[in-house]
Design a protein around this motif. Structure first.
Motif, PDB file in Angstrom:
ATOM      1  N   ARG A 101      23.639 -21.336   0.867  1.00 46.33           N
ATOM      2  CA  ARG A 101      23.340 -21.424  -0.743  1.00 46.33           C
ATOM      3  C   ARG A 101      22.652 -20.227  -0.839  1.00 46.33           C
ATOM      4  O   ARG A 101      22.025 -19.881  -1.826  1.00 46.33           O
ATOM      5  CB  ARG A 101      22.412 -22.481  -1.062  1.00 46.33           C
ATOM      6  N   PHE A 102      22.752 -19.216   0.098  1.00 45.91           N
ATOM      7  CA  PHE A 102      21.974 -17.873  -0.044  1.00 45.91           C
ATOM      8  C   PHE A 102      22.518 -17.037  -1.076  1.00 45.91           C
ATOM      9  O   PHE A 102      23.793 -16.773  -0.906  1.00 45.91           O
ATOM     10  CB  PHE A 102      22.119 -17.252   1.487  1.00 45.91           C
ATOM     11  N   ARG A 103      22.031 -16.835  -1.960  1.00 44.59           N
ATOM     12  CA  ARG A 103      22.126 -15.719  -3.143  1.00 44.59           C
ATOM     13  C   ARG A 103      21.287 -14.582  -2.829  1.00 44.59           C
ATOM     14  O   ARG A 103      19.953 -14.708  -3.435  1.00 44.59           O
ATOM     15  CB  ARG A 103      21.973 -16.208  -4.557  1.00 44.59           C
ATOM     16  N   PRO A 104      21.625 -13.512  -2.453  1.00 44.29           N
ATOM     17  CA  PRO A 104      20.636 -12.255  -2.063  1.00 44.29           C
ATOM     18  C   PRO A 104      19.557 -11.695  -3.463  1.00 44.29           C
ATOM     19  O   PRO A 104      18.878 -11.648  -3.317  1.00 44.29           O
ATOM     20  CB  PRO A 104      21.444 -11.283  -1.623  1.00 44.29           C
ATOM     21  N   GLU A 105      20.589 -12.055  -4.729  1.00 44.91           N
ATOM     22  CA  GLU A 105      19.733 -11.491  -5.740  1.00 44.91           C
ATOM     23  C   GLU A 105      18.709 -12.301  -6.160  1.00 44.91           C
ATOM     24  O   GLU A 105      17.632 -11.665  -6.629  1.00 44.91           O
ATOM     25  CB  GLU A 105      20.824 -11.425  -7.226  1.00 44.91           C
TER      26      GLU A 105
END
Lengths: 308, 261
Positions: free
Chosen positions: B44-48
């Motif tokens: 689920r990693f979303r860098p933003e």
């Protein structure tokens, strides 16, 4: 060079100095007084760190408070030992010399010169954090004189110095005074001051008690009976002989065994001159000799009494 | 010449060995937390979003403010506590100039530290190749503005107050934490509000909202602050606070506490 006109400084309800008027010119002047007399406050007024609550302070004809024109010609050595612990002695003096306006080769030459003058050449590249009290005192004096100021203010500059250091610094300050600089040195030790100068300002509880030549002050003191205590195995015989001296007012045997005697004189100089001959001539043995009145506290007691 | 020595010595004092380690830890902390968040998010990693959370709460909300408090107040209060102020105030350098140089040293110190930290977070989350996708350029521009505004404020506090660090921390983590979340116009009296206008970060929506967040989302409580206004307020405030600090420092007495006898 320094002028104070009815200058007073209060810290809330506490008085720092009270109605002080004086002029200080070229040469070495000692500011003498016990702890809490107001010496440091007076020095902070002269060095423009504080403003007088009332009255006026002038240095080199200007108000010294936060005044770069005055600071360019003034050096200050504070009483406290705190410094930039991570700087070396040389870096410390160089920084303050640069802040005083020295630049380029003159800056480094002058730093070298004053470090040598205060006897710190060997330790100049060590961090101040590792300095002894005496070394800190020397480096503090170096930063005060590095820009060759006309007015030099030193707050208890001999504190923490060993006897050799005291002699060296005393000679250095005397040399500066002889060069025509105005050197003001504070101290609470009469003996220390006597080695340095004859001009003194005597302060007590924020007031200026006396100003002038140290011998004038001594003469004031000598108008009062001066006590001298001796310890000798043959007190009664010595007391009898001392009573024959015209300068002796009274002699008192202090203990039952008559081994301690107290002499009162109005002319201590004459008494000190005659005593050795008498002792040698009669073969008295003196194991202890002291004068409880020959210290600064006694001077203040006399002078306060004189004024009252 | 003297300016260089004052500037350099202030930087040196701000980076004394003990402090240097703390600063280094502070620089690495947000990146370490970003790394932990990346590992925890898994697929689920979303860098933003992670960047937005870390930049908003840790870099702008914590690191910038704490460094500004410590360094801003420290440039003066440290000299007073160490009693070294005596040496500085008896040299022929105008007081305003002395403080300005010390302020600039503190500003540089804070700016470099927070920008380095921000860059590290971006590198951790986006990697070198995708760095252009992060709002790093904008943040690197706004962080110095924040350092300027907070720095000027805390230097002013140091010239006026006896224990500036204590009051600075109260202000930073009391006022500046709560006021930007208050409804209505009251939030306009916080510097952080204007910084958030200039550097908005997309934050992960929590499952439950606290009352302050609910209050700010109620109809009629949002007041749009234009970018230009945020710039004007931050720059205007910085200039005003700094000038007031320079003036105060020029006219007030600064004598170490136990030296007033």
């Amino acid at each position: 060079m320094i002028l104070l006109e009815r200058a007073s400084r209060w810290y809330g309800q506490i008085i720092g100095i009270n109605d002080v008027s004086c002029q200080i010119g070229a040469g070495v002047t000692a500011l003498l007084g016990p702890n809490g007399a107001g010496k440091s406050t007076l020095m902070k007024l002269i060095t423009g760190q504080l403003r007088p609550t009332t009255g006026r302070v002038q240095v080199l004809g200007r108000n010294p408070f936060a005044n770069p024109h005055v600071f360019r010609r003034m050096g200050y050595c504070p009483e406290h030992e705190n410094s930039y612990e991570d700087l070396t002695g040389r870096e410390f003096v160089t920084m303050l010399a640069a802040m005083a306006g020295l630049t380029g080769s003159l800056l480094h030459a002058r730093v070298r010169e004053v470090i040598e003058a205060v006897g710190m050449t060997a330790s100049a590249d060590r961090k101040i954090g590792g300095y002894s009290k005496g070394m800190r005192q020397r480096i503090k004096i170096a930063q005060g004189i590095v820009h060759d100021p006309e007015v030099l203010i030193l707050d208890e500059p001999l504190n923490g110095l060993d006897p050799v250091g005291r002699r060296e610094m005393t000679e250095l300050l005397q040399r500066l005074g002889q060069q025509g600089k105005c050197v003001v040195v504070s101290s609470h030790i009469l003996y220390e001051v006597e080695q340095m100068t004859q001009n003194i300002l005597l302060m007590h509880r924020g007031r200026l008690l006396a100003q002038g030549n140290i011998y004038t002050i001594r003469a004031l003191i000598d108008r009062h009976p001066h006590r001298i205590q001796l310890a000798t195995p043959d007190g009664r015989a010595l007391a009898r002989r001392l009573l024959d001296l015209p300068c002796v007012l009274s002699v008192r045997l202090n203990d039952a065994g008559a081994s301690e005697i107290e002499i009162e004189t109005r002319d201590p100089e004459s008494f000190y001159a005659q005593l050795p001959a008498l002792v040698l001539q009669e073969g008295f043995v003196i194991s202890r000799f002291e004068s409880p009145d020959n210290n600064l506290e006694a001077v203040f007691r006399y002078l306060v009494g004189e004024k009252a | 010449m003297s300016d260089l020595y004052i500037f350099r010595n202030t930087l040196r004092e701000l980076n004394r060995p003990g402090r240097l380690w703390v600063n280094l830890l502070l620089v690495l902390l947000p990146a370490a937390l970003a790394l932990a968040a990346r590992a925890a998010a898994g697929s689920r990693f979303r860098p933003e979003t992670v960047y937005g959370n870390v930049a908003s709460s840790l870099i702008f909300g914590f690191l910038l403010v704490i460094l500004a408090v410590v360094n801003g107040t420290g440039v003066l209060s440290q000299e007073i506590e160490q009693k070294t102020i005596t040496y500085l105030l008896t040299r022929p350098v105008p007081r305003w100039r002395l403080l300005l140089l010390k302020f600039l040293a503190a500003f540089l110190m804070v700016t470099v530290t927070v920008c380095a930290s921000c860059l590290l977070v971006a590198l951790t989350l986006f990697g070198v190749g995708r760095l252009s996708g992060a709002p790093i350029g904008r943040d690197l521009l706004i962080l110095p503005v924040g350092a300027l505004a907070y720095g000027a404020l805390f230097v002013l506090m140091a010239t006026l107050l006896q224990r500036p660090l204590m009051y600075g921390l109260l202000f930073a983590f009391g006022w500046e934490s709560w006021v930007p979340n208050l409804p209505g116009y009251f939030r306009r009296v916080s510097l952080m509000t204007y910084l958030r206008v200039l550097a908005p970060h997309s934050r992960e929506e929590p499952e439950t909202l606290d009352i302050a967040q609910v209050a700010t989302t109620l109809p009629g409580t949002q007041d749009g602050i234009p970018h230009q206004m945020a710039w004007n307020v931050l720059i205007g405030f910085s200039v005003l606070a700094l000038m007031l600090a320079l003036y105060t420092f020029s006219v007030r007495e600064y004598v170490p506490r136990d030296e007033t006898g």
